[in-house]
Design an enzyme around this catalytic site. Structure first.
Site, PDB file in Angstrom:
ATOM      1  N   GLY A  71       0.633  -1.053   0.115  1.00 25.33           N
ATOM      2  CA  GLY A  71       0.040   0.004  -0.403  1.00 25.33           C
ATOM      3  C   GLY A  71       0.816   1.180  -0.401  1.00 25.33           C
ATOM      4  O   GLY A  71       0.747   2.315  -0.236  1.00 25.33           O
ATOM      5  N   THR A  72       2.119   1.029   0.099  1.00 23.08           N
ATOM      6  CA  THR A  72       2.344   2.080   0.987  1.00 23.08           C
ATOM      7  C   THR A  72       4.211   2.891  -0.769  1.00 23.08           C
ATOM      8  O   THR A  72       3.206   3.951  -0.959  1.00 23.08           O
ATOM      9  CB  THR A  72       3.728   2.235   1.808  1.00 23.08           C
ATOM     10  N   ASN A 152      -7.131   4.571   8.970  1.00 21.37           N
ATOM     11  CA  ASN A 152      -6.346   3.424   9.705  1.00 21.37           C
ATOM     12  C   ASN A 152      -6.935   3.726  11.731  1.00 21.37           C
ATOM     13  O   ASN A 152      -6.500   2.435  11.893  1.00 21.37           O
ATOM     14  CB  ASN A 152      -5.457   3.105   9.091  1.00 21.37           C
ATOM     15  N   GLN A 180      -7.695   0.576   4.568  1.00 17.19           N
ATOM     16  CA  GLN A 180      -9.352   0.274   5.230  1.00 17.19           C
ATOM     17  C   GLN A 180     -10.386   0.051   4.797  1.00 17.19           C
ATOM     18  O   GLN A 180     -10.881  -0.617   4.940  1.00 17.19           O
ATOM     19  CB  GLN A 180      -8.033   1.186   6.352  1.00 17.19           C
ATOM     20  N   SER A 200      -3.736  -1.844  -0.224  1.00 19.96           N
ATOM     21  CA  SER A 200      -3.056  -4.043   0.145  1.00 19.96           C
ATOM     22  C   SER A 200      -4.041  -4.688   0.007  1.00 19.96           C
ATOM     23  O   SER A 200      -4.935  -4.619   0.889  1.00 19.96           O
ATOM     24  CB  SER A 200      -2.344  -2.758   1.746  1.00 19.96           C
ATOM     25  N   THR A 238       9.861  -7.607 -11.529  1.00 16.42           N
ATOM     26  CA  THR A 238       9.179  -8.923 -11.854  1.00 16.42           C
ATOM     27  C   THR A 238       8.324  -8.806 -10.339  1.00 16.42           C
ATOM     28  O   THR A 238       8.380  -8.975  -9.640  1.00 16.42           O
ATOM     29  CB  THR A 238       9.866 -10.355 -11.451  1.00 16.42           C
ATOM     30  N   CYS A 328       3.227   1.684  11.852  1.00 24.20           N
ATOM     31  CA  CYS A 328       4.067   2.858  12.446  1.00 24.20           C
ATOM     32  C   CYS A 328       4.315   3.484  13.660  1.00 24.20           C
ATOM     33  O   CYS A 328       5.790   3.141  14.385  1.00 24.20           O
ATOM     34  CB  CYS A 328       4.439   3.625  11.351  1.00 24.20           C
TER      35      CYS A 328
HETATM   36  C1  PLP Z   1      -4.708   3.794   5.555  1.00 23.31           C
HETATM   37  C2  PLP Z   1      -3.454   2.977   5.018  1.00 23.31           C
HETATM   38  N1  PLP Z   1      -2.746   3.628   4.004  1.00 23.31           N
HETATM   39  C3  PLP Z   1      -1.705   2.714   3.728  1.00 23.31           C
HETATM   40  C4  PLP Z   1      -0.544   1.449   4.518  1.00 23.31           C
HETATM   41  C5  PLP Z   1       0.280   1.345   3.714  1.00 23.31           C
HETATM   42  O1  PLP Z   1       0.218  -0.025   3.448  1.00 23.31           O
HETATM   43  P1  PLP Z   1       1.055  -1.141   3.406  1.00 23.31           P
HETATM   44  O2  PLP Z   1       1.249  -1.519   4.588  1.00 23.31           O
HETATM   45  O3  PLP Z   1       0.937  -2.684   2.818  1.00 23.31           O
HETATM   46  O4  PLP Z   1       2.116  -0.756   3.098  1.00 23.31           O
HETATM   47  C6  PLP Z   1      -1.875   1.736   5.229  1.00 23.31           C
HETATM   48  C7  PLP Z   1      -1.123   0.782   6.575  1.00 23.31           C
HETATM   49  O5  PLP Z   1      -0.826   0.822   7.476  1.00 23.31           O
HETATM   50  C8  PLP Z   1      -2.596   2.447   5.783  1.00 23.31           C
HETATM   51  O6  PLP Z   1      -3.948   1.971   7.186  1.00 23.31           O
END
Ligand code: PLP
Length: 383
Positions: A71-72, A152, A180, A200, A238, A328
């Protein structure tokens, strides 16, 4: 291992179905989707089926879907991809909100160091952006607007459709982090004014390390990763074939059972709230986030006079996994930027605990958790 897992917003276990799909793809033999031989063609076919499935779930075209590593990565690629492409058209402004995930906020701050001007929209005490603030901030110089679907930490839902309409009027690219919200809120890209969307896999009982970025056809976008020509030259590297296959299976289940997932999360969340009231008595905790405009699986509570760290440590010792904020943020002792932006007292911020529900959770666990919390509160308050 703790017996009660109330931290599904941090990550979820893979469902048996997703795991089976993963193992099947991972053990079927090697396959690089770029290879021309039979093994490669099989890998390519697996990815293609997954892409078609997402296209039907999200109501978009398969060619608009890019698989990523998280997701990041999706958030970063969306922001950099659109910001740099839009700058070539004379647009230099980025608009986001104070409650975005760090994957968005820190990418925006990085873009600020690259000469973009950044507007961070404030939120009210429930964590919601005022539409009028967004409308005042978005103009014909705006390159990209990034607003999350559901938060989140608090679960608060943002008015993304209304903000997206306004962004569209000004030809600004609209990005939505739906990491989320996906699997809990209906996301129909035919109807929603969204140009870029991040998902994600590990938040919906799929594997960790797999993400998706939707890029609406015609959206100004340039790649962040350069290398091979994978994902139509928009994301080199890949592809993670078993991960993508399992993500698709998890998404099929999450969307197919959306109402059931919502009901289940509401049931566990509601049971926890009722039991906590019963066990702790009135005035002992307060909810953070919007009471109605919210995701069903996230509950953020501040326990009066008890620090987040003390509560979380004691819950952990008693066999309950919860969280102090985003995964995080909770690794550090820094107060949550989301709660801090919500104009609530610093005591409330520093005593917040996030419970998030998902597959396998039960009312009985909620009841047990409430009892455990009452015991912990009494012990900590009597110190
Ligand atoms: C709202 C939101 N965006 C992005 C992310 C990041 O996703 P990923 O853990 O797959 O990098 C998270 C993960 O906690 C999230 O809650």
């Amino acid at each position: 291992m703790n017996s009660i897992y109330f931290d599904h917003a941090a990550t979820t276990a893979m469902s048996p179905e997703a795991l089976e799909a993963y193992i099947e793809a991972a053990t079927a033999g090697p396959g690089n989707a770029s290879s021309l031989h039979a093994h490669g063609r099989t890998a390519k076919e697996r990815i293609s089926l997954a892409r078609d499935l997402f296209a039907s779930l999200l109501q978009c075209e398969a060619s608009e879907i890019i698989f990523t590593g998280s997701g990041t990565e999706s958030d970063n690629s969306a922001l950099y991809g659109a910001a740099y492409a839009q700058r070539k058209r004379g647009r230099n402004r980025i608009v986001t909100t104070a409650v975005e995930h760090h994957a968005v906020l820190n990418a925006c701050r990085h873009l600020e160091t690259q000469g973009f001007s950044l507007t961070v929209l404030p939120v009210d005490e429930y964590g919601r952006v005022e539409l009028s603030d967004a409308m005042a901030a978005i103009d014909d110089t705006t390159a990209i607007v990034s607003v999350m679907a559901g938060n989140n930490e608090t679960g608060t839902i943002q008015p993304i459709a209304e903000i997206g309409e306004w962004a569209r009027k000004h030809k600004a690219v609209m990005h939505v982090d739906a990491v989320q919200a996906f699997g809990y809120l209906e996301i129909n890209l035919k109807e929603l004014p969204i140009d870029l969307l991040s998902l994600s896999a590990h938040k919906i009982n799929g594997p960790q390390g797999v993400g998706l970025l939707y890029v609406r056809k015609g959206t100004p976008f340039q790649p962040t990763l350069y290398g091979g020509s994978q994902e139509r030259n928009r994301r080199a590297g890949t592809e993670n074939v078993p991960g993508i296959v399992a993500f698709a299976k998890a998404a099929e289940l999450a969307c197919g059972q959306l109402q059931r997932r919502r009901n289940h999360a509401e049931e566990v969340r509601g049971a926890l709230l009722v039991k906590l009231q019963e066990e702790l008595g009135p005035g002992q905790f307060v909810m953070n986030g919007h009471p109605d405009e919210r995701l069903p699986h996230i509950l953020n509570l501040s326990f009066a006079g008890i620090s987040s760290e003390s509560m979380l440590m004691n819950l952990d010792l008693a066999g309950v996994s919860a969280s102090g904020g985003s995964a995080c943020t909770s690794g550090s002792l820094k107060p949550s930027h989301v709660l801090s932006a919500m104009k609530i007292s610093s005591e409330r911020v520093s005593s917040a605990v996030r419970f998030s529900f998902g597959l396998g959770n039960t009312r009985e666990e909620a009841n047990k958790m409430a009892k455990i919390t009452a015991t912990i509160s009494a012990r900590l308050r009597n110190r």
